[in-house]
Motif scaffolding. Structure first.
Motif, mmCIF file in Angstrom:
data_model
loop_
_atom_site.group_PDB
_atom_site.id
_atom_site.type_symbol
_atom_site.label_atom_id
_atom_site.label_comp_id
_atom_site.label_asym_id
_atom_site.label_seq_id
_atom_site.Cartn_x
_atom_site.Cartn_y
_atom_site.Cartn_z
ATOM 1 N N CYS A 10 0.674 -1.221 0.040
ATOM 2 C CA CYS A 10 -0.031 -0.001 -0.105
ATOM 3 C C CYS A 10 0.801 1.362 -0.010
ATOM 4 N N ASN A 11 0.646 2.290 -1.087
ATOM 5 C CA ASN A 11 1.554 3.157 -1.248
ATOM 6 C C ASN A 11 1.451 4.236 0.156
ATOM 7 N N ASP A 12 0.155 4.415 0.592
ATOM 8 C CA ASP A 12 -0.099 5.295 1.755
ATOM 9 C C ASP A 12 0.531 4.773 2.848
ATOM 10 N N THR A 13 0.659 3.619 3.272
ATOM 11 C CA THR A 13 1.328 2.819 4.422
ATOM 12 C C THR A 13 2.647 2.930 4.130
ATOM 13 N N LYS A 15 4.227 5.614 2.849
ATOM 14 C CA LYS A 15 4.408 6.960 3.008
ATOM 15 C C LYS A 15 4.053 7.287 4.292
ATOM 16 N N ALA A 16 3.355 6.444 5.191
ATOM 17 C CA ALA A 16 3.227 6.772 6.716
ATOM 18 C C ALA A 16 4.480 6.434 7.373
ATOM 19 N N GLY A 99 -5.988 6.506 6.869
ATOM 20 C CA GLY A 99 -5.281 7.099 5.521
ATOM 21 C C GLY A 99 -4.194 7.922 5.811
ATOM 22 N N TYR A 100 -3.564 8.473 4.776
ATOM 23 C CA TYR A 100 -2.306 9.317 4.947
ATOM 24 C C TYR A 100 -2.674 10.537 5.368
ATOM 25 N N GLN A 101 -2.308 11.106 6.553
ATOM 26 C CA GLN A 101 -2.723 12.169 7.407
ATOM 27 C C GLN A 101 -1.533 12.894 7.807
#
Length: 110
Positions: A10-13, A15-16, A99-101
């Motif tokens: 998962c790209n957002d994971t 990035k987190a 989500g990405y926050q």
């Protein structure tokens, strides 16, 4: 300790994880494909987010299974198929984000 629930692909994971790594903050990554969210963890997450919000209705897996045409118990579906969670889910003490926050996370690490 910040927990990140997600999947390695998962790209957002990703990035987190990178967000905290860049700030030299250790996180605990829980790969949902390998380890399910416990009932206690899920209970603390659903204090902030309704169970329906945790279901990734825009994700590939949801569409692949044509779930928009079915009636299902969301909790049961998520427990059986963790790839249907909206990710990443981050937990830090009693705070949760979905989500990405990065703006929320900046507040957490002040």
């Amino acid at each position: 300790m910040i927990q990140i629930f997600g999947m390695k692909n998962c790209n957002d994971t990703k990035k987190a994880i990178r967000f905290f790594k860049d700030r030299k903050i250790n996180v605990q990554f829980i790969n949902l494909k390998e380890k399910e969210i416990s009932k206690g963890e899920l209970k603390s997450i659903t204090k902030t987010f309704d169970i329906e919000e945790l279901l990734d209705r825009e994700g590939k897996e949801f569409k692949k299974r044509n779930l928009e045409y079915y009636v299902f118990d969301t909790l049961e579906l998520l427990m059986e198929s963790p790839e249907l969670f909206k990710t990443p889910i981050l937990r830090e003490k009693d705070r949760v984000s979905l989500g990405y926050q990065p703006e929320i996370w900046k507040e957490w690490i002040k």
